[in-house]
Write a protein that holds these residues in place. Structure first.
Motif, PDB file in Angstrom:
ATOM      1  N   LEU A  15       0.798  -1.343   0.143  1.00  0.00           N
ATOM      2  CA  LEU A  15       0.101  -0.044  -0.050  1.00  0.00           C
ATOM      3  C   LEU A  15       0.859   1.243  -0.162  1.00  0.00           C
ATOM      4  O   LEU A  15       1.556   1.286   0.938  1.00  0.00           O
ATOM      5  N   LEU A  20      -3.105   4.025  -3.078  1.00  0.00           N
ATOM      6  CA  LEU A  20      -4.038   4.209  -1.934  1.00  0.00           C
ATOM      7  C   LEU A  20      -5.453   4.744  -2.614  1.00  0.00           C
ATOM      8  O   LEU A  20      -5.285   5.751  -3.191  1.00  0.00           O
ATOM      9  N   TYR A 259       5.047   3.712   4.682  1.00  0.00           N
ATOM     10  CA  TYR A 259       4.258   2.795   4.173  1.00  0.00           C
ATOM     11  C   TYR A 259       3.900   1.674   5.073  1.00  0.00           C
ATOM     12  O   TYR A 259       2.594   1.382   5.159  1.00  0.00           O
ATOM     13  N   TRP A 263      -0.200   1.258   6.130  1.00  0.00           N
ATOM     14  CA  TRP A 263      -0.912   0.024   5.973  1.00  0.00           C
ATOM     15  C   TRP A 263      -1.573  -0.346   7.358  1.00  0.00           C
ATOM     16  O   TRP A 263      -2.715  -0.714   7.358  1.00  0.00           O
ATOM     17  N   SER A 267      -5.148  -0.173   5.755  1.00  0.00           N
ATOM     18  CA  SER A 267      -5.284  -1.496   4.858  1.00  0.00           C
ATOM     19  C   SER A 267      -6.629  -2.088   5.396  1.00  0.00           C
ATOM     20  O   SER A 267      -7.204  -2.359   6.435  1.00  0.00           O
TER      21      SER A 267
END
Length: 323
Positions: A15, A20, A259, A263, A267
């Motif tokens: 992600l 995104l 990142y 996530w 996520s």
């Protein structure tokens, strides 16, 4: 050993700003957003159209960071705002929350990103607490508690696990935390070893994430902790110069830490049942946490030692006067 190795050499992030989805209509707070991981996280959320509050102690540094983000993000529909906050001074946290709530009625994700590592021996907060414990645990704990009603209210109108609190931990929890994570009875008496104090604060972040999950998971708020990764950031500024030089081949750019936190915060692979989960680089659930730490997270009623709750209770006692 395999899990530890993979934290030094993680697989590619799943992600990023490239995939995104739009965050338009969502509100985020990122502490420590003027540099490093926090800066990159603010940039990505702004680029995706989010309403971002960059929380930090220096308005000058924040304005410079926000100008960089705005200038480098083209035609983004996001907005970014400065929120004055000094995590090592508990008296600044209630005013920061009041300022935020004067403009916002929702909060989708709180990223407790800011932290300090290995400051000079004897460094203390405004209230006299060991600086790493104050900045990494006490300040974020109070900030989270004051924002909790807004997080819960936001969760009422959101899909499951869309509202989250992300706490920032470290690989040192895996590598060097003592058995059971820490001795809570001695937490008010810091070690002369600053690295040991840092490790305690990062273990404390996991304890706080787990304790909060047990309290608010039923209300739809997901609380997790994350090791952002081994990164080239200002977090190493207090270490002897030779340390960053020696480990440089193992360090990644700050955006990779963003990142990991991205996530953890957004996520769709995470659900409420993942409350208290430990996230590892660049966005994965830790597959095999240390058994003694899992036992420390669990309550005595569930067969654990209840250390996470005991630590959260200690943080509550230290911060209660600043509500």
């Amino acid at each position: 050993m395999g899990v530890t190795f993979s934290q030094f050499f993680p697989p590619s992030p799943s992600l990023t700003e490239a995939n995104l989805p739009s965050q338009k209509g969502k509100v985020f707070i990122v502490t420590g957003g003027t540099s490093g991981v926090g800066f990159e996280l603010c940039r990505i959320l702004y680029l995706a159209g989010g309403r971002v509050y960059l929380a930090g102690r220096s308005e000058e540094n924040a304005r410079h960071a926000m100008e960089q983000i705005e200038e480098g993000s083209g035609s983004s529909t996001g907005t970014i705002h400065f929120l004055h906050l000094a995590l090592d001074d508990l008296s600044t946290i209630r005013p920061a929350v009041d300022t935020f709530l004067a403009s916002e009625s929702r909060l989708d994700v709180l990223f407790n990103n800011a932290g300090v590592s290995n400051p000079p021996a004897g460094s203390v907060s405004t209230q006299g607490h060991e600086l790493q414990m104050a900045t990494n645990c006490l300040g974020p704990y109070l900030l989270t508690q004051l924002l909790l009603p807004t997080l819960v209210k936001t969760a009422e109108g959101s899909r499951s696990a869309a509202v989250r609190v992300v706490w920032t931990s470290s690989i040192v929890v895996d590598l060097s935390a003592p058995k059971d994570g820490m001795n809570v009875t001695d937490i008010g008496q810091p070690s002369k070893d600053q690295q040991a104090n840092y490790t305690s604060s990062k273990t404390g972040n996991w304890f706080l994430a787990s304790d909060l999950a047990s309290r608010v998971g039923q209300h739809g708020v997901l609380s997790v902790t994350a090791n952002p990764g081994n990164l080239k950031t200002a977090l190493t500024r207090h270490m002897p110069m030779i340390v960053p030089i020696l480990v440089s081949p193992l360090l990644y750019g700050a955006v990779y830490g963003a990142y990991t936190e991205l996530w953890a915060g957004l996520s769709p692979d995470l659900s409420i049942k993942d409350g208290g989960t430990y996230i590892i680089p660049w966005g994965r659930v830790h597959p095999s946490p240390r058994p003694d730490l899992i036992t420390a997270l669990a309550s005595s009623e569930d067969g654990g030692t209840g250390l996470a709750k005991a630590f959260a209770d200690w943080c509550e006692k230290q911060t209660a006067g600043f509500r």
